[in-house]
Design an enzyme around this catalytic site. Structure first.
Site, mmCIF file in Angstrom:
data_model
loop_
_atom_site.group_PDB
_atom_site.id
_atom_site.type_symbol
_atom_site.label_atom_id
_atom_site.label_comp_id
_atom_site.label_asym_id
_atom_site.label_seq_id
_atom_site.Cartn_x
_atom_site.Cartn_y
_atom_site.Cartn_z
ATOM 1 N N GLY A 44 -11.582 0.278 1.373
ATOM 2 C CA GLY A 44 -12.315 0.171 0.116
ATOM 3 C C GLY A 44 -13.703 0.796 0.149
ATOM 4 O O GLY A 44 -14.565 0.456 -0.659
ATOM 5 N N TRP A 47 -14.848 2.510 -3.049
ATOM 6 C CA TRP A 47 -15.110 1.514 -4.098
ATOM 7 C C TRP A 47 -16.547 0.989 -3.989
ATOM 8 O O TRP A 47 -17.301 1.006 -4.964
ATOM 9 C CB TRP A 47 -14.095 0.374 -3.960
ATOM 10 C CG TRP A 47 -13.976 -0.529 -5.134
ATOM 11 C CD1 TRP A 47 -14.628 -0.405 -6.335
ATOM 12 C CD2 TRP A 47 -13.155 -1.695 -5.236
ATOM 13 N NE1 TRP A 47 -14.251 -1.424 -7.169
ATOM 14 C CE2 TRP A 47 -13.345 -2.227 -6.511
ATOM 15 C CE3 TRP A 47 -12.269 -2.326 -4.351
ATOM 16 C CZ2 TRP A 47 -12.682 -3.385 -6.938
ATOM 17 C CZ3 TRP A 47 -11.612 -3.466 -4.781
ATOM 18 C CH2 TRP A 47 -11.816 -3.989 -6.065
ATOM 19 N N HIS A 89 -17.107 5.178 9.675
ATOM 20 C CA HIS A 89 -15.984 4.350 10.146
ATOM 21 C C HIS A 89 -16.183 3.969 11.620
ATOM 22 O O HIS A 89 -15.251 3.514 12.276
ATOM 23 C CB HIS A 89 -14.660 5.109 10.013
ATOM 24 C CG HIS A 89 -14.212 5.348 8.597
ATOM 25 N ND1 HIS A 89 -14.245 4.371 7.634
ATOM 26 C CD2 HIS A 89 -13.687 6.448 8.006
ATOM 27 C CE1 HIS A 89 -13.770 4.873 6.497
ATOM 28 N NE2 HIS A 89 -13.432 6.124 6.692
ATOM 29 N N SER A 119 -1.778 1.645 3.281
ATOM 30 C CA SER A 119 -2.666 2.636 2.671
ATOM 31 C C SER A 119 -2.897 3.818 3.619
ATOM 32 O O SER A 119 -2.843 4.978 3.217
ATOM 33 C CB SER A 119 -3.990 1.968 2.290
ATOM 34 O OG SER A 119 -4.839 2.881 1.660
ATOM 35 N N ARG A 240 -4.655 5.471 -4.763
ATOM 36 C CA ARG A 240 -3.192 5.436 -4.756
ATOM 37 C C ARG A 240 -2.693 4.307 -5.640
ATOM 38 O O ARG A 240 -2.155 4.520 -6.705
ATOM 39 C CB ARG A 240 -2.703 5.285 -3.309
ATOM 40 C CG ARG A 240 -1.209 5.427 -3.124
ATOM 41 C CD ARG A 240 -0.823 5.094 -1.700
ATOM 42 N NE ARG A 240 -1.188 3.723 -1.353
ATOM 43 C CZ ARG A 240 -0.402 2.659 -1.490
ATOM 44 N NH1 ARG A 240 0.811 2.807 -1.971
ATOM 45 N NH2 ARG A 240 -0.819 1.444 -1.154
ATOM 46 N N LYS A 241 -2.886 3.066 -5.202
ATOM 47 C CA LYS A 241 -2.363 1.931 -5.948
ATOM 48 C C LYS A 241 -3.445 0.880 -6.219
ATOM 49 O O LYS A 241 -3.417 0.185 -7.222
ATOM 50 C CB LYS A 241 -1.205 1.305 -5.168
ATOM 51 C CG LYS A 241 -0.243 0.540 -6.023
ATOM 52 C CD LYS A 241 1.100 0.373 -5.311
ATOM 53 C CE LYS A 241 2.067 -0.428 -6.150
ATOM 54 N NZ LYS A 241 3.340 -0.614 -5.435
ATOM 55 N N GLY A 242 -4.338 0.734 -5.275
ATOM 56 C CA GLY A 242 -5.475 -0.178 -5.458
ATOM 57 C C GLY A 242 -5.075 -1.625 -5.673
ATOM 58 O O GLY A 242 -5.666 -2.324 -6.481
HETATM 59 P P1 A3P Z 1 -4.392 2.068 -1.631
HETATM 60 O O1 A3P Z 1 -3.956 3.209 -0.791
HETATM 61 O O2 A3P Z 1 -3.741 0.786 -1.220
HETATM 62 O O3 A3P Z 1 -4.241 2.314 -3.085
HETATM 63 P P2 A3P Z 1 -11.101 3.946 1.289
HETATM 64 O O4 A3P Z 1 -12.004 4.148 0.136
HETATM 65 O O5 A3P Z 1 -11.732 3.134 2.381
HETATM 66 O O6 A3P Z 1 -10.519 5.228 1.757
HETATM 67 O O7 A3P Z 1 -9.906 3.015 0.782
HETATM 68 C C1 A3P Z 1 -8.944 3.511 -0.114
HETATM 69 C C2 A3P Z 1 -8.164 2.357 -0.693
HETATM 70 O O8 A3P Z 1 -9.002 1.645 -1.616
HETATM 71 C C3 A3P Z 1 -6.961 2.841 -1.490
HETATM 72 O O9 A3P Z 1 -5.959 1.828 -1.362
HETATM 73 C C4 A3P Z 1 -7.558 2.910 -2.891
HETATM 74 O O10 A3P Z 1 -6.618 2.904 -3.929
HETATM 75 C C5 A3P Z 1 -8.393 1.649 -2.887
HETATM 76 N N1 A3P Z 1 -9.406 1.664 -3.958
HETATM 77 C C6 A3P Z 1 -10.314 2.625 -4.207
HETATM 78 N N2 A3P Z 1 -11.038 2.327 -5.300
HETATM 79 C C7 A3P Z 1 -10.575 1.149 -5.749
HETATM 80 C C8 A3P Z 1 -10.909 0.320 -6.866
HETATM 81 N N3 A3P Z 1 -11.856 0.660 -7.741
HETATM 82 N N4 A3P Z 1 -10.209 -0.834 -7.043
HETATM 83 C C9 A3P Z 1 -9.240 -1.178 -6.164
HETATM 84 N N5 A3P Z 1 -8.880 -0.440 -5.102
HETATM 85 C C10 A3P Z 1 -9.532 0.718 -4.897
#
Ligand code: A3P
Length: 280
Positions: A44, A47, A89, A119, A240-242
């Site tokens: 996340g 985010w 990271h 993910s 992707r799915k969030g």
């Molecule tokens: P998924 O692959 O399960 O959808 P990072 O930013 O650390 O690379 O993490 C990416 C993951 O966070 C992805 O998960 C992405 O969809 C999810 N993500 C990014 N923005 C988001 C949001 N606003 N709300 C919920 N999930 C989010």
């Protein structure tokens, strides 16, 4: 395909993190007001970064990850005059000394490991900067062994948990953001010492919803030098799915059992791991 990753101190890194840069991390000159945005991949990071960027008058610049690029990285980071928000990271142990000495603020975001694994599996499949992976089963084995980029999820989280009570560290859970984004935004702003009104928080929450961020990713041009993730600058690969609990669509009951056994063994002394009981 074979050299997209390389090992440094036993941990796999992307080829976009040069060995020279990794070797010189301790020469990084931290500033007291620096903020580090730390996570295991796919927890996340984007985010939280978006939340921080949307805080009005935050007076910050979001930089690319500290471990992304070559030896010229620290020169680049010196050029920012505003308060820097620097993603990474890295494990706590690998973080530059200076950051610890100056007690810079650190936000660590963590997500339940099953969803994180799913993910990261998709990231491996879609991201040309990561090795080719054939099946979920193959990937899961690598994940459990820690043979994936940035190493073992368990080790990463355990290493950061050791510092959970440091007053300069804030731990945020992905699931908690999903459940109550308003509360998480408030927590983040307060931790950074920035005042935000409730109506501003509501506005930030709207702007950082999954659908909003996914839609915007398609519109934003990808500048390869401005990235939050050291593994890609293509934001279209991120959203992707969030969701919470998507792992259920991937794990067989045997895979779940093997996973849970390792989790119980590795995380037996972990308080933080209890947060994930509801999601497994
Ligand atoms: P998924 O692959 O399960 O959808 P990072 O930013 O650390 O690379 O993490 C990416 C993951 O966070 C992805 O998960 C992405 O969809 C999810 N993500 C990014 N923005 C988001 C949001 N606003 N709300 C919920 N999930 C989010």
């Amino acid at each position: 395909q074979f050299n997209v990753l390389h090992r440094f101190k036993g941990i796999l890194f992307s080829a976009m993190s040069s060995e020279a840069l990794l070797n010189s991390l301790d020469s990084f000159d931290a500033r007291e007001d620096d903020v580090f945005l730390v996570s295991y991949p796919k927890s996340g990071t984007h985010w939280i970064a978006e939340v921080i960027e949307n805080i009005p008058n935050a007076g910050i610049t979001l930089t690319s990850p500290i471990e992304f690029g070559d030896i010229s990285k620290f020169e680049e980071l010196k050029m920012y005059s505003k308060r820097r928000v620097i993603p990474t990271h890295l494990s706590y142990d690998m973080l530059p000394m200076n950051i610890k000495q100056k007690q810079c603020k650190i936000i660590y975001i963590v997500r339940n490991p099953k969803d994180t694994a799913v993910s990261l599996f998709h990231y491996y499949k879609d991201n040309p900067n990561l090795p080719c992976i054939e099946t979920w089963a193959t990937f899961l084995e690598l994940f459990l062994r820690g043979d994936v980029v940035y190493g073992s999820w368990f080790d990463h989280v355990l290493n950061w948990e050791e510092h959970e009570n440091d007053k300069n560290i804030l731990i945020i859970f992905y699931e908690e953001m999903k459940e109550d984004l308003f509360k998480s935004i408030k927590k983040i702003a307060t931790f950074l010492g920035i005042n935000v009104s409730d109506s501003e928080i509501n506005k930030i929450a709207r702007k950082t919803s999954f659908s909003e961020m996914k839609n915007n990713a398609a519109k934003i041009n990808c500048d390869p030098n401005h990235t939050i993730c050291a593994l890609t600058s293509n934001r279209n690969l991120v959203f992707r799915k969030g969701a919470v609990g998507d792992w259920i669509n991937y794990f067989t009951s045997k895979q779940k059992r093997v996973f849970d056994e390792l989790f119980t063994e590795k995380m037996k002394h972990s308080e933080l791991a209890r947060h994930f009981e509801d999601y497994s």
